[in-house]
Scaffold this active site. Structure first.
Site, mmCIF file in Angstrom:
data_model
loop_
_atom_site.group_PDB
_atom_site.id
_atom_site.type_symbol
_atom_site.label_atom_id
_atom_site.label_comp_id
_atom_site.label_asym_id
_atom_site.label_seq_id
_atom_site.Cartn_x
_atom_site.Cartn_y
_atom_site.Cartn_z
ATOM 1 N N CYS A 116 0.811 -1.225 0.000
ATOM 2 C CA CYS A 116 0.000 0.000 0.000
ATOM 3 C C CYS A 116 0.840 1.269 0.000
ATOM 4 O O CYS A 116 0.307 2.362 -0.219
ATOM 5 C CB CYS A 116 -0.945 0.005 1.204
ATOM 6 S SG CYS A 116 -2.177 -1.317 1.150
ATOM 7 N N HIS A 257 -3.128 7.237 2.640
ATOM 8 C CA HIS A 257 -3.586 5.951 2.125
ATOM 9 C C HIS A 257 -4.970 5.670 2.696
ATOM 10 O O HIS A 257 -5.230 5.902 3.873
ATOM 11 C CB HIS A 257 -2.600 4.858 2.528
ATOM 12 C CG HIS A 257 -3.094 3.473 2.305
ATOM 13 N ND1 HIS A 257 -3.585 3.055 1.080
ATOM 14 C CD2 HIS A 257 -3.187 2.401 3.131
ATOM 15 C CE1 HIS A 257 -3.951 1.795 1.173
ATOM 16 N NE2 HIS A 257 -3.723 1.372 2.409
ATOM 17 N N ASN A 287 -10.265 0.289 -0.064
ATOM 18 C CA ASN A 287 -8.804 0.257 -0.098
ATOM 19 C C ASN A 287 -8.354 -0.361 -1.419
ATOM 20 O O ASN A 287 -8.484 -1.565 -1.627
ATOM 21 C CB ASN A 287 -8.286 -0.556 1.090
ATOM 22 C CG ASN A 287 -6.766 -0.595 1.168
ATOM 23 O OD1 ASN A 287 -6.070 -0.190 0.257
ATOM 24 N ND2 ASN A 287 -6.248 -1.111 2.278
#
Length: 335
Positions: A116, A257, A287
């Site tokens: 990520c 993020h 996500n």
């Protein structure tokens, strides 16, 4: 010649058409819209459902929009980086597939793996490539088809992730005090037990056993990952702000993020910033791993102004984490 800096000069994005809602998920596993929204803040996510299409397809769509918006000559691109955890194949690289589909004749391409944190790290790599003087134009793409590694029988993880891609063009400039200013990146190598995809690599190759025991799906120990993410993303942002003289008075945007709304709120609180100055798209995309930060830039581009002070931050598998200070290079409304 003055000092060369690296600046983002355009953003392109792509998300699949299919929308997987919380209501639909509640018919697949024991969950509800209220449960998901309360814990992570996700209402829906995009899923790439077409058979035979992978991460490279979304990356190519995002890059095509980027090339069209910027009007850049494809033959002037020096390098293409795709950052992903869901590569089309073990080899060749997803970046090489994207490059071929785009018809880039004078560029080289490679994949960058940092989960990520991938876009954050790749943008920094592109900046260093340009600042060295060897490159002038680099495309950085964050793309992940997370639905390909999600177990839709696991209520703890299936609500969290979606698919998408976004691309930025990074170019050289001699203009001062703009572009990538500072970064702070770290890795805690103890994160393996808490967030991983067990099978498919050289340690645990595919077999009947790995398939039968559902080992090709993402595993996450949510509470541990949440705790580390809150601490590291908040601390990293505070460090970057302190050493660059940034505060609530001169930070225009934080770009975190998009893993969990509570993590995003914790980062904003640490910087004493209202959520109106934090880019948030988790509610409708979930996500998307390496794609979350560039997708946020894509969605918020029209609101950005030249000279805006921005802090990017992320946390990912391997417990990689960091933050970077970026000063925006153009008025987004003009794109």
């Amino acid at each position: 010649m003055g000092r060369i800096s690296a600046v983002i000069t355009g953003v392109g994005g792509y998300v699949p058409d299919y929308i997987l809602t919380n209501e639909e998920l509640s018919r697949m596993v024991d969950t509800s819209d209220e449960w998901i929204m309360t814990r992570v803040g996700i209402k829906e996510r995009r899923i790439l459902t077409e058979e035979g299409l992978g991460t490279s397809y979304m990356a190519r769509k995002a890059a095509k929009e980027l090339l069209k918006k910027t009007g850049v000559d494809p033959d002037t691109i020096d390098a293409l980086i795709v950052t992903t955890s869901t590569a089309d194949y073990k080899f060749p690289s997803t970046a090489s597939i994207v490059l071929g589909k785009l018809g880039l004749k004078n560029a080289y391409a490679f994949d960058f793996w940092a989960a990520c944190c991938g876009f954050l790290y790749s943008l920094d790599q592109a900046a260093m490539m340009i600042e060295s003087g060897r490159m002038k134009k680099v495309i950085v793409i964050g793309a992940d088809k997370m639905s390909s590694v999600i177990d839709y029988k696991d209520r703890q993880t299936c609500a969290l992730f979606g698919d998408g891609a976004a691309a930025v063009l990074v170019e050289a400039t001699e203009e001062e005090n703009i572009g990538c200013i500072d970064s702070y990146f770290r890795c805690d190598g103890n994160g393996l037990p808490f967030l991983h995809l067990k099978a498919g690599g050289s340690v645990c190759p595919p077999s009947h056993f790995t398939v039968d025991h559902r080992l090709h799906y993402l595993y996450q120990e949510g509470r541990t990952v949440f705790r580390y993410a809150v601490t590291n993303m908040s601390d990293d942002c505070a460090l970057i702000a302190e050493r660059n003289g940034l505060s609530k008075d001169n930070i225009q945007w934080v770009v975190p993020h998009q893993a969990n709304m509570r993590i995003i709120e914790a980062v904003a609180k640490r910087l004493d910033l209202p959520l109106e100055q934090v880019m948030v798209n988790i509610e409708h995309y979930g996500n998307t791993s390496a794609a979350t930060i560039p997708l946020a830039l894509w969605e918020y581009e029209s609101k950005l102004k030249k000279g805006d002070n921005m802090i990017f931050t992320a946390f990912g598998a391997g417990f990689v984490h960091g933050a970077s200070y970026y000063r925006w290079a153009y008025d987004g409304a003009s794109k």
